[in-house]
Design a protein around this motif. Structure first.
Motif, mmCIF file in Angstrom:
data_model
loop_
_atom_site.group_PDB
_atom_site.id
_atom_site.type_symbol
_atom_site.label_atom_id
_atom_site.label_comp_id
_atom_site.label_asym_id
_atom_site.label_seq_id
_atom_site.Cartn_x
_atom_site.Cartn_y
_atom_site.Cartn_z
ATOM 1 N N ASP A 1 0.812 -1.217 0.000
ATOM 2 C CA ASP A 1 0.000 0.000 0.000
ATOM 3 C C ASP A 1 0.845 1.266 0.000
ATOM 4 N N THR A 2 2.147 1.152 0.354
ATOM 5 C CA THR A 2 2.975 2.346 0.497
ATOM 6 C C THR A 2 4.144 2.423 -0.491
ATOM 7 N N TRP A 3 4.465 1.337 -1.169
ATOM 8 C CA TRP A 3 5.597 1.356 -2.082
ATOM 9 C C TRP A 3 5.491 0.268 -3.142
ATOM 10 N N THR A 4 6.255 0.476 -4.216
ATOM 11 C CA THR A 4 6.481 -0.550 -5.241
ATOM 12 C C THR A 4 7.979 -0.695 -5.395
ATOM 13 N N ASP B 1 10.122 13.567 -3.279
ATOM 14 C CA ASP B 1 10.447 14.063 -1.944
ATOM 15 C C ASP B 1 9.868 13.139 -0.885
ATOM 16 N N GLY B 2 10.420 13.267 0.301
ATOM 17 C CA GLY B 2 9.966 12.461 1.421
ATOM 18 C C GLY B 2 10.777 12.777 2.658
ATOM 19 N N GLU B 3 10.694 11.865 3.620
ATOM 20 C CA GLU B 3 11.356 12.068 4.906
ATOM 21 C C GLU B 3 11.646 10.712 5.530
ATOM 22 N N ILE B 4 12.752 10.647 6.248
ATOM 23 C CA ILE B 4 13.069 9.480 7.058
ATOM 24 C C ILE B 4 13.224 9.965 8.498
ATOM 25 N N GLU B 5 12.673 9.200 9.436
ATOM 26 C CA GLU B 5 12.779 9.517 10.858
ATOM 27 C C GLU B 5 13.305 8.284 11.590
ATOM 28 N N THR B 6 14.404 8.450 12.310
ATOM 29 C CA THR B 6 14.957 7.345 13.077
ATOM 30 C C THR B 6 14.211 7.232 14.407
ATOM 31 N N VAL B 7 13.819 6.010 14.748
ATOM 32 C CA VAL B 7 13.013 5.767 15.949
ATOM 33 C C VAL B 7 13.825 6.026 17.216
ATOM 34 N N ALA B 8 15.082 5.623 17.244
ATOM 35 C CA ALA B 8 15.897 5.711 18.461
ATOM 36 C C ALA B 8 16.024 7.131 18.998
ATOM 37 N N ASP B 9 16.158 8.110 18.082
ATOM 38 C CA ASP B 9 16.380 9.486 18.536
ATOM 39 C C ASP B 9 15.380 10.497 17.989
ATOM 40 N N GLY B 10 14.447 10.055 17.147
ATOM 41 C CA GLY B 10 13.432 10.957 16.607
ATOM 42 C C GLY B 10 13.947 11.957 15.588
ATOM 43 N N LYS B 11 15.189 11.801 15.123
ATOM 44 C CA LYS B 11 15.731 12.729 14.123
ATOM 45 C C LYS B 11 15.043 12.515 12.787
ATOM 46 N N ASP C 1 19.135 0.519 11.561
ATOM 47 C CA ASP C 1 18.334 1.589 12.150
ATOM 48 C C ASP C 1 16.833 1.378 11.925
ATOM 49 N N GLU C 2 16.084 1.321 13.007
ATOM 50 C CA GLU C 2 14.629 1.292 12.919
ATOM 51 C C GLU C 2 14.182 2.704 12.539
ATOM 52 N N HIS C 3 13.254 2.796 11.573
ATOM 53 C CA HIS C 3 12.878 4.116 11.072
ATOM 54 C C HIS C 3 11.490 4.118 10.455
ATOM 55 N N TYR C 4 11.018 5.328 10.215
ATOM 56 C CA TYR C 4 9.803 5.552 9.441
ATOM 57 C C TYR C 4 10.213 6.219 8.143
ATOM 58 N N LEU C 5 9.728 5.700 7.040
ATOM 59 C CA LEU C 5 9.971 6.287 5.732
ATOM 60 C C LEU C 5 8.646 6.871 5.253
ATOM 61 N N ARG C 6 8.661 8.147 4.969
ATOM 62 C CA ARG C 6 7.429 8.846 4.595
ATOM 63 C C ARG C 6 7.536 9.424 3.190
ATOM 64 N N GLY C 7 6.487 9.210 2.437
ATOM 65 C CA GLY C 7 6.384 9.832 1.131
ATOM 66 C C GLY C 7 5.923 11.268 1.291
ATOM 67 N N GLY C 8 6.400 12.147 0.435
ATOM 68 C CA GLY C 8 6.025 13.564 0.499
ATOM 69 C C GLY C 8 4.877 13.875 -0.437
ATOM 70 N N LYS C 9 4.996 14.990 -1.133
ATOM 71 C CA LYS C 9 3.946 15.426 -2.056
ATOM 72 C C LYS C 9 4.074 14.753 -3.419
ATOM 73 N N GLU C 10 5.285 14.388 -3.780
ATOM 74 C CA GLU C 10 5.566 13.726 -5.059
ATOM 75 C C GLU C 10 6.027 12.291 -4.782
ATOM 76 N N ILE D 1 9.636 2.932 -5.506
ATOM 77 C CA ILE D 1 8.822 4.141 -5.534
ATOM 78 C C ILE D 1 8.023 4.177 -4.233
ATOM 79 N N ILE D 2 8.218 5.244 -3.446
ATOM 80 C CA ILE D 2 7.456 5.456 -2.213
ATOM 81 C C ILE D 2 6.281 6.366 -2.576
ATOM 82 N N PHE D 3 5.080 5.908 -2.262
ATOM 83 C CA PHE D 3 3.888 6.652 -2.659
ATOM 84 C C PHE D 3 3.717 7.919 -1.819
ATOM 85 N N PRO D 4 3.223 8.998 -2.437
ATOM 86 C CA PRO D 4 3.013 10.262 -1.720
ATOM 87 C C PRO D 4 2.075 10.084 -0.518
ATOM 88 N N GLY D 5 2.398 10.798 0.566
ATOM 89 C CA GLY D 5 1.536 10.829 1.742
ATOM 90 C C GLY D 5 1.468 9.547 2.552
#
Length: 132
Positions: A19-22, A65-75, A91-100, A41-45
């Motif tokens: 649901d979030t990537w191909t 565009d997108g964002e990565i956030e590391t769980v251990a320190d919230g960066k 590294d445990e993390h969240y990978l987020r898709g942006g607008k594109e 490809i990480i899907f937007p949003g």
């Protein structure tokens, strides 16, 4: 020599989607290179929880565009063309898709077999033979 064209991977078993990537798996364990190579490809949003306990990964962002956030320190780190990040410490993390759509090229070690999707903890399990 191995030569592949991405257009020959699209729509085959080597294109895996959630649901979030191909992910288009270009080089895999069975190719004998010692790593695997993917276009993803990480899907937007979207947000994907990932924790590669069994693998290290290097990622080169080439589009979107997108964002990565590391769980251990919230960066949080902004992702876009030209950004490279390496999950060298599992590294445990969240990978987020942006607008594109975020288009990235990834390398995994140990190499993936091609059918992996994240389990409930965000992990790609090791193949049976390697887990024993």
């Amino acid at each position: 020599m191995i030569v592949r064209n991405m257009k020959d991977i699209v729509g085959t078993d080597n294109e895996v989607s959630t649901d979030t990537w191909t992910s288009r798996r270009v080089l895999l364990k069975q190719d004998g290179m010692g790593f695997s190579f993917h276009e993803t490809i990480i899907f937007p949003g979207t947000e994907t929880h990932i924790w590669y306990k069994n693998h290290v990964e290097a990622v080169f962002c080439i589009e979107g565009d997108g964002e990565i956030e590391t769980v251990a320190d919230g960066k949080k780190y902004a992702l876009g063309p030209g950004v490279v990040y390496a999950l060298n410490d599992n590294d445990e993390h969240y990978l987020r898709g942006g607008k594109e759509p975020l288009r990235v090229i990834c390398v995994f070690n140990p190499p993936l077999t091609g059918k992996e999707v994240h389990d409930a903890d965000g992990v790609y399990p090791l193949p049976e033979a390697e887990a024993a």
